[in-house]
Scaffold this motif. Structure first.
Motif, PDB file in Angstrom:
ATOM      1  N   LEU A   1       0.820  -1.206   0.000  1.00 20.79           N
ATOM      2  CA  LEU A   1       0.000   0.000   0.000  1.00 20.79           C
ATOM      3  C   LEU A   1       0.861   1.266   0.000  1.00 20.79           C
ATOM      4  CD1 LEU A   1      -2.679  -1.138   2.580  1.00 20.79           C
ATOM      5  CD2 LEU A   1      -3.107  -0.604   0.176  1.00 20.79           C
ATOM      6  N   THR A   2       1.909   1.272   0.834  1.00 28.41           N
ATOM      7  CA  THR A   2       2.751   2.459   0.943  1.00 28.41           C
ATOM      8  C   THR A   2       3.553   2.683  -0.337  1.00 28.41           C
ATOM      9  OG1 THR A   2       2.909   1.983   3.308  1.00 28.41           O
ATOM     10  CG2 THR A   2       4.375   3.669   2.454  1.00 28.41           C
ATOM     11  N   VAL A   3       4.124   1.618  -0.872  1.00 26.18           N
ATOM     12  CA  VAL A   3       4.875   1.744  -2.127  1.00 26.18           C
ATOM     13  C   VAL A   3       3.936   2.165  -3.255  1.00 26.18           C
ATOM     14  CG1 VAL A   3       6.163   0.447  -3.892  1.00 26.18           C
ATOM     15  CG2 VAL A   3       6.746   0.182  -1.469  1.00 26.18           C
ATOM     16  N   GLY A   4       2.748   1.603  -3.285  1.00 34.19           N
ATOM     17  CA  GLY A   4       1.778   1.985  -4.321  1.00 34.19           C
ATOM     18  C   GLY A   4       1.422   3.454  -4.246  1.00 34.19           C
ATOM     19  N   PHE A   5       1.209   3.946  -3.026  1.00 35.72           N
ATOM     20  CA  PHE A   5       0.906   5.369  -2.851  1.00 35.72           C
ATOM     21  C   PHE A   5       2.088   6.233  -3.292  1.00 35.72           C
ATOM     22  CE2 PHE A   5       1.366   9.151  -0.170  1.00 35.72           C
ATOM     23  CZ  PHE A   5       0.249   9.866  -0.597  1.00 35.72           C
ATOM     24  N   LEU A   6       3.296   5.859  -2.873  1.00 36.19           N
ATOM     25  CA  LEU A   6       4.473   6.652  -3.235  1.00 36.19           C
ATOM     26  C   LEU A   6       4.740   6.617  -4.739  1.00 36.19           C
ATOM     27  CD1 LEU A   6       6.927   5.931  -0.280  1.00 36.19           C
ATOM     28  CD2 LEU A   6       5.491   7.948  -0.672  1.00 36.19           C
ATOM     29  N   THR A   7       4.395   5.527  -5.383  1.00 36.28           N
ATOM     30  CA  THR A   7       4.554   5.434  -6.836  1.00 36.28           C
ATOM     31  C   THR A   7       3.699   6.490  -7.537  1.00 36.28           C
ATOM     32  OG1 THR A   7       5.032   3.074  -6.706  1.00 36.28           O
ATOM     33  CG2 THR A   7       4.315   3.902  -8.836  1.00 36.28           C
ATOM     34  N   GLU A   8       2.524   6.763  -6.972  1.00 41.80           N
ATOM     35  CA  GLU A   8       1.645   7.776  -7.560  1.00 41.80           C
ATOM     36  C   GLU A   8       2.242   9.173  -7.459  1.00 41.80           C
ATOM     37  OE1 GLU A   8      -2.167   7.558  -5.693  1.00 41.80           O
ATOM     38  OE2 GLU A   8      -2.429   5.437  -6.187  1.00 41.80           O
ATOM     39  N   ILE A   9       2.920   9.461  -6.334  1.00 39.76           N
ATOM     40  CA  ILE A   9       3.443  10.826  -6.174  1.00 39.76           C
ATOM     41  C   ILE A   9       4.912  10.953  -6.596  1.00 39.76           C
ATOM     42  CG2 ILE A   9       1.762  11.468  -4.401  1.00 39.76           C
ATOM     43  CD1 ILE A   9       3.904  11.050  -2.288  1.00 39.76           C
ATOM     44  N   LEU A  10       5.575   9.814  -6.794  1.00 40.65           N
ATOM     45  CA  LEU A  10       6.968   9.802  -7.266  1.00 40.65           C
ATOM     46  C   LEU A  10       7.102   8.819  -8.427  1.00 40.65           C
ATOM     47  CD1 LEU A  10       8.722   9.645  -3.784  1.00 40.65           C
ATOM     48  CD2 LEU A  10       8.797  11.575  -5.351  1.00 40.65           C
ATOM     49  N   PRO A  11       6.455   9.082  -9.544  1.00 43.59           N
ATOM     50  CA  PRO A  11       6.410   8.095 -10.623  1.00 43.59           C
ATOM     51  C   PRO A  11       7.759   7.763 -11.251  1.00 43.59           C
ATOM     52  CG  PRO A  11       5.463  10.182 -11.336  1.00 43.59           C
ATOM     53  CD  PRO A  11       5.738  10.312  -9.869  1.00 43.59           C
ATOM     54  N   THR A  12       8.779   8.601 -11.069  1.00 43.39           N
ATOM     55  CA  THR A  12      10.074   8.324 -11.700  1.00 43.39           C
ATOM     56  C   THR A  12      11.049   7.603 -10.767  1.00 43.39           C
ATOM     57  OG1 THR A  12      10.966  10.495 -11.072  1.00 43.39           O
ATOM     58  CG2 THR A  12       9.870  10.317 -13.230  1.00 43.39           C
ATOM     59  N   ALA A  13      10.685   7.415  -9.521  1.00 45.60           N
ATOM     60  CA  ALA A  13      11.590   6.753  -8.568  1.00 45.60           C
ATOM     61  C   ALA A  13      11.668   5.259  -8.875  1.00 45.60           C
ATOM     62  CB  ALA A  13      11.104   6.973  -7.143  1.00 45.60           C
ATOM     63  N   ASP A  14      12.843   4.663  -8.617  1.00 41.37           N
ATOM     64  CA  ASP A  14      12.948   3.218  -8.830  1.00 41.37           C
ATOM     65  C   ASP A  14      12.377   2.482  -7.611  1.00 41.37           C
ATOM     66  OD1 ASP A  14      15.078   2.303  -6.918  1.00 41.37           O
ATOM     67  OD2 ASP A  14      16.325   3.655  -8.089  1.00 41.37           O
TER      68      ASP A  14
END
Length: 198
Positions: free
Chosen positions: A140-153
């Motif tokens: 859940l946390t990684v999924g949320f962060l992916t939305e706000i940081l789409p370019t992060a690995d």
């Protein structure tokens, strides 16, 4: 004319349904016991008695208390994740989304008597450990962060997610004077780190 079913297929769906019902019942009763007695006081023996089954039956579903607690955390995290998603849906600014997500997660735990029981002094250490290894919380946390940081690995997102979970646990175990103050702390000290260069 009736169709013949392959051998074993008549009851396969029942096994899954019964398992789901049993695990739901066990976790529901465990939740009730967490509220009444606290997380650390709940034993597998006491849970089996409250559920109305033998300990052997309980151990068929959960190998021990650690597995039971992990399953409960995963279920609660999934429910809480839906609340967070709804709360941040209208926020377009990544920083505002992050502050709203943290505030919603913290408020959701505090407003749920079973979850708030996890963050009293005698349970906080175990709760922190479970939160940091929970697949559901990480997802859940990684999924949320992916939305706000789409370019992060992905590895970077996982590190940021673990740190964000630690922040949330910290707020739960050592709250600030008010929700407004907590939001200000997250805005000032968490947003720059989470959204910093990736």
């Amino acid at each position: 004319m009736s169709r013949s079913m392959p051998e074993g297929s008549r009851t396969d769906w029942l096994a899954t349904e019964r398992t789901d019902l049993a695990t739901t019942r066990i976790l529901d009763v465990a939740e009730q016991l967490f509220v009444e007695h606290g997380v650390s006081a709940v034993t597998m023996r006491g849970l089996a008695k409250a559920v109305g089954c033998s300990r052997a039956t309980l151990y068929r579903y959960y190998a021990g208390k650690a597995e039971l607690l992990a399953a409960y955390v995963d279920r609660a995290a999934t429910d809480l994740g839906a609340s967070v998603a709804a709360a941040v849906g209208d926020e377009s600014d990544p920083g505002d989304r992050l502050v709203a997500a943290v505030a919603t997660a913290v408020a959701g735990v505090r407003s749920n008597p079973a979850l708030s029981a996890w963050f009293v002094a005698d349970s906080a250490g175990r709760s922190t450990s479970l939160a940091l290894v929970s697949p559901a919380i990480e997802q859940l946390t990684v999924g949320f962060l992916t939305e706000i940081l789409p370019t992060a690995d992905l590895d970077d997102l996982r590190e940021r997610a673990r740190w964000l979970v630690r922040v949330i646990v910290s707020l739960l175990t050592g709250p600030a004077a008010s929700e407004l103050e907590e939001r200000a702390l997250v805005q000032r000290f968490v947003v720059p780190v989470i959204l910093g260069s990736n």
